[in-house]
Each structure stands twice: as structure tokens, then as C-alpha cells.
Design an enzyme around this catalytic site. Structure first.
Site, PDB file in Angstrom:
ATOM      1  N   LYS A  47       0.829  -1.203   0.000  1.00 47.41           N
ATOM      2  CA  LYS A  47       0.000   0.000   0.000  1.00 47.41           C
ATOM      3  C   LYS A  47       0.866   1.257   0.000  1.00 47.41           C
ATOM      4  O   LYS A  47       0.565   2.232  -0.697  1.00 47.41           O
ATOM      5  CB  LYS A  47      -0.925  -0.001   1.215  1.00 47.41           C
ATOM      6  CG  LYS A  47      -1.956   1.116   1.208  1.00 47.41           C
ATOM      7  CD  LYS A  47      -2.763   1.160   2.495  1.00 47.41           C
ATOM      8  CE  LYS A  47      -3.653  -0.048   2.639  1.00 47.41           C
ATOM      9  NZ  LYS A  47      -4.521   0.051   3.850  1.00 47.41           N
ATOM     10  N   CYS A 276     -19.870   2.531   7.427  1.00 48.88           N
ATOM     11  CA  CYS A 276     -20.013   3.407   8.597  1.00 48.88           C
ATOM     12  C   CYS A 276     -21.347   3.242   9.315  1.00 48.88           C
ATOM     13  O   CYS A 276     -21.388   2.794  10.458  1.00 48.88           O
ATOM     14  CB  CYS A 276     -19.819   4.870   8.183  1.00 48.88           C
ATOM     15  SG  CYS A 276     -18.106   5.286   7.776  1.00 48.88           S
ATOM     16  N   LYS A 279     -22.259  -0.335  10.831  1.00 55.77           N
ATOM     17  CA  LYS A 279     -21.280  -0.677  11.867  1.00 55.77           C
ATOM     18  C   LYS A 279     -21.411   0.238  13.079  1.00 55.77           C
ATOM     19  O   LYS A 279     -21.394  -0.228  14.231  1.00 55.77           O
ATOM     20  CB  LYS A 279     -19.862  -0.567  11.289  1.00 55.77           C
ATOM     21  CG  LYS A 279     -18.742  -0.712  12.312  1.00 55.77           C
ATOM     22  CD  LYS A 279     -17.388  -0.504  11.683  1.00 55.77           C
ATOM     23  CE  LYS A 279     -17.091   0.931  11.341  1.00 55.77           C
ATOM     24  NZ  LYS A 279     -16.780   1.759  12.541  1.00 55.77           N
ATOM     25  N   ARG A 346     -19.176  -2.638   1.008  1.00 56.54           N
ATOM     26  CA  ARG A 346     -19.407  -3.178   2.349  1.00 56.54           C
ATOM     27  C   ARG A 346     -20.873  -2.999   2.730  1.00 56.54           C
ATOM     28  O   ARG A 346     -21.417  -1.915   2.644  1.00 56.54           O
ATOM     29  CB  ARG A 346     -18.505  -2.473   3.369  1.00 56.54           C
ATOM     30  CG  ARG A 346     -17.037  -2.830   3.242  1.00 56.54           C
ATOM     31  CD  ARG A 346     -16.184  -2.007   4.191  1.00 56.54           C
ATOM     32  NE  ARG A 346     -16.170  -0.592   3.832  1.00 56.54           N
ATOM     33  CZ  ARG A 346     -15.578   0.354   4.540  1.00 56.54           C
ATOM     34  NH1 ARG A 346     -14.955   0.040   5.666  1.00 56.54           N
ATOM     35  NH2 ARG A 346     -15.603   1.612   4.136  1.00 56.54           N
TER      36      ARG A 346
END
Length: 465
Positions: A47, A276, A279, A346
Site C-alpha cells: 500500500k 459506517c 457498523k 461493504r
């Protein structure tokens, strides 16, 4: 804090950003754009190499260009050497993830704890450790104890909290021009230092809220909980609109004119997803339950359940549109990302619906302009189209599940000629139903009345030569 924490007069503080995921990469680039020397730190050398070359491992408009610009300017660099980054920096932002713990709704704080401890141990001079990650209330106080035990003797370190409020697809703008800045647990010196860091947005009128650690920790999750509640409210009302013959979009417009309510986040549809809101509200429920705040738990539980039920509503409507069974029916799913202008899948409602229909025997073909690669990794059994035309060709029903501009502005007359049965289920209430109806589509909005097609598709084909 000791006076040595603040750099000599006239010098800008040097910044390290620990974690270069979505939050960290954006924050590092934005700080460089504001004129600071910034080092982004990540444990993944691949990364680090990619970011150093300006390659961002996710889709966020404007971010790659900003990284390329400031790597070239020398104000931004990336490294795996945390000790070097800490030694050459004055302010250390903790930007690592707090994913949901496996088998629990609680947040996994191991990355935050490890990053904070590593910074404390590597301190060679006084430093300010600034938490930006979204954490359960009470975390920062515990981290202060961890830092006090881990830092070298004679070095001063303070932990404060500065929550992030980034919206995917708007993250660069939200960092450079935030609508508010929150400082939690600061004293006079640490607040002065943070005001130096955020001098540019503060100078343009961005309000600053200084508060205790617990309040700062609760701001982000409370904001997300409120937005989730607003979405689930209008989705619950949309069900009533359907059975009563009302139009939820018009209703939302009328509600939005009340400035106590506002129009934003009152779009009825498939519901929220992403990394976000789901979760964060679940972590909030878990922490509230630990602290005995039962009413918060009950409210968020209902919000979460309404949101998940929206997916089943769309599945049921797709089955109904196919005459009671989707077995061997071709279904075009437009959208894989949880919202437009991101490749984040997600907890994507769109993919959840697509997978459920696939399991019921439908021939599902998904098209997304940016999220196909990430979606294929998560749902390898689904099929993906490269173009909108490919997805719609011979479709028995089309599901608009992510309101990308390419879908909303498509030519409905052209698409109607491609579909086997021009029926579109607008699960985001994003289409102009009258235009699509005039082009030959039956439009089924979520929370509104079905709009029948106004003409037969290819009716001219039946006319004699």
C-alpha cells in the site's frame, strides 16, 4: 503539555498520519494541501508503494490527483517506518480502522490500541496524539493510560480526540472544508496546536466545538445514528404510502420544507449500507447496552431492522414484477456500490438483493461503473456486465439499486428497445417516472404508485411496410 510540543514560532507542526486506508490517505493528502509536511504510515509495504506512486486502492473522486500533486511537491510521503515518522513529526493522527468484531456488534479496537501504543513507544520528543478513528465512548480515556505507561520517560504526550465526518465520494471536500471541527479533551496548549493545524478551514468560518473526550467520541456515532434514523423513518412511511396510494417522494418534499426537518436523508428507497452507518449504530447499541442506556438500544434496534427489511421489500417486488417467481428470469441489477461515486460494497443493499435473487434461481446480471471489481471479490457467484446496454438486453425486469448518474440520465427509449419486458423497479426513487413511462417503461417506485407504460415498445414494428 510542555511548551516544546508546539514548534518554534513561525514553523508549522509536522504531521504523521498512522493508517493509510480511506480515512488516513484522505487526511494525509488534505493536510499536505493545507501546506503541512505529512508522513503517512502503514504496515502494508504494498500500500505504501502504491500510494507513493499515486495509486489509490479505492475510488474517491479527487484523491489520486491530490496525492500525486503533493508527493511531487515533497510535502507528502508514505512509509512503513513508524519510528522515523514519529521522530520527525509533532502531531500524530490515529486513522486506523475500527471494524465490527467477528461474532459481535462491538468495535474491534485492536488496531487503534496497537497504533497508539506504537506511537507512544516511538516518541523521541513531546508529541500530541490525535485520535480520528470512530471509537466507543470511553476508549480515549483508556488510551491515555496506555500512552502514559508506554511513552519514554521524560517525554510528554497527550491524547485528544478529533472525530472525522467524511462522506464517501465527498471525502476530500469534507476534509478541506468541514462543516464543523470537534476537539475533545484538549487543554490550552493542545487546542492552540490543533487550531494551527486547522487554521485554514477555521479562517473561512468553520465552527470549532471544544468538549470533553466522551462527548467528542459520541459526536460521530450520534450523527450517524440520527441519519440512519431519518432514513429508516422515511422508509417506514414509504410502506404506508404504498398501501394508502400516496407518493412518498412528494411527501418527503413537503416535509423537507420544514427547516426543523430538512430534505436531506429523506429519500425513501433501498436503505443505507456501507462501512459506517451499519457498523456504527451496532457498535453504539453494544456500548449503550454495556452502560445501561436501554432506550438507545431499543431505538437503534428498530432503525436497523427497518433498514434490513427494505431489502426484502425490494426482493418481494422483483418477484412480483416477474409474475410470482424469478426462476430463470433475467434480472438486470443497476448498481453494486452502497451509494454512487464510490466502489465501496461493504454491507451493500444492492449486492444483498442481487445475491438473494440469484439464490432464488434468477439470472442476475449486475452493472456498476466503478464497483464491479470489488463486488466480484465479495460475490464471485454473481455475473457482471461491462456496459449498461449489456445488462439491460433481454431483461425481464430492471432494478435500479444504486443511483449512479449513468443510470439516472440514460436514454429510456433506447433501453426499452433492449429489454425483453420493460419494467423498472426504481428502488432509489431517482428516475423521472413520466419520462420513462413515455418511453415505454412500466415504472415501479418504492413507496409510490406504479406508473404504467404510455405506449408499446417498438409499436412501429407492427405497422406494414
Amino acid at each position: 503539555m510542555d511548551e516544546t510540543t508546539i514548534p518554534a514560532s513561525g514553523l508549522k507542526p509536522r504531521i504523521s498520519v498512522i493508517g493509510t486506508g480511506y480515512l488516513g490517505a484522505t487526511h494525509a493528502a488534505a493536510m499536505a494541501e493545507m501546506g503541512f509536511d505529512v508522513i503517512g504510515v502503514d504496515t502494508d509495504p504494498t500500500k505504501v508503494e502504491a500510494l507513493s506512486a499515486g495509486r489509490v486502492p479505492f475510488y474517491e473522486p479527487g484523491l489520486p490527483e491530490l496525492i500525486v500533486e503533493h508527493v511531487a511537491s515533497g510535502r507528502l510521503r508514505f512509509t512503513s517506518d513508524l519510528a522515523d515518522a514519529v521522530a520527525t513529526s509533532d502531531v500524530h493522527f490515529i486513522c486506523v480502522g475500527t471494524p465490527q468484531r467477528r461474532g459481535s456488534h462491538s468495535a474491534n479496537l485492536s488496531y487503534v490500541e496497537a497504533a497508539t501504543k506504537a506511537v507512544a513507544e516511538a516518541l523521541s520528543h513531546d508529541g500530541l496524539i490525535v485520535g480520528k478513528s470512530t471509537v466507543p465512548v470511553g476508549t480515549a480515556a483508556r488510551l491515555r493510560k496506555l500512552v502514559a505507561e508506554a511513552k519514554p520517560e521524560g517525554v510528554e504526550a497527550q491524547v485528544v480526540w478529533n472525530p472525522e465526518f467524511l462522506r464517501e465520494a465527498h471525502a476530500v471536500e469534507d476534509t478541506l472544508r468541514p462543516d464543523r471541527i470537534v476537539f475533545g479533551g484538549t487543554d490550552a496548549k493542545s487546542e492552540a496546536l490543533l487550531r494551527t493545524v486547522y487554521a485554514e478551514p477555521i479562517s473561512t468560518g468553520t465552527p470549532v466545538i471544544s468538549c470533553d473526550l466522551a462527548t467528542a467520541e459520541l459526536v460521530k456515532v450520534s450523527a450517524n445514528a440520527f441519519l440512519a434514523t431519518k432514513i429508516s423513518f422515511i422508509n417506514a412511511i414509504s410502506e404506508l404510502c404504498e398501501v394508502a396510494g400516496a407518493d412518498v417522494s412528494v411527501l418527503a418534499d413537503a416535509l423537507g420544507h420544514d427547516d426543523r426537518i430538512g430534505r436531506k436523508f429523506l429519500n425513501a428507497g433501498l436503505g443505507f449500507g456501507g462501512g459506517c452507518l451499519p457498523k456504527d449504530i451496532r457498535a453504539l447499541m453494544y456500548r449503550a447496552n454495556e452502560l445501561g442506556a436501554g432506550r438507545v438500544v431499543g431505538l437503534m434496534q428498530e432503525v436497523d431492522e427497518i433498514n434490513m427489511l427494505q431489502r426484502q421489500r425490494v426482493i418481494d417486488q422483483a418477484i412480483d414484477a416477474c409474475g410470482g417467481s424469478v426462476l430463470n428470469r433475467k434480472i438486470a441489477v443497476l448498481g453494486a456500490a452502497f451509494k454512487p461515486d464510490t466502489d465501496d460494497v461493504r454491507d451493500s443493499p444492492a449486492l444483498n438483493v442481487a445475491a438473494a435473487l440469484h439464490l432464488r434461481g434468477a439470472q442476475v446480471l449486475v452493472m456498476d461503473p466503478e464497483a464491479s471489481v470489488t463486488a466480484q471479490r465479495s460475490f464471485p457467484t454473481l455475473s457482471f456486465a461491462d456496459t449498461l446496454d449489456e445488462a439491460v438486453t433481454d431483461a425481464d425486469v430492471v432494478l435500479l439499486l444504486t443511483e449512479w448518474k449513468i443510470f439516472v440520465t440514460a436514454d429510456p427509449e433506447h433501453l426499452a428497445e433492449l429489454a425483453a419486458n420493460p419494467v423498472v423497479l426504481d428502488a432509489r426513487n431517482a428516475l423521472d417516472a413520466s419520462v420513462w413511462s413515455a418511453a415505454g417503461w412500466e415504472v415501479r417506485p418504492l413507496g409510490g404508485r406504479v406508473v404504467p407504460r404510455q405506449r408499446r415498445v417498438l409499436e412501429s414494428a407492427a405497422l406494414p411496410a
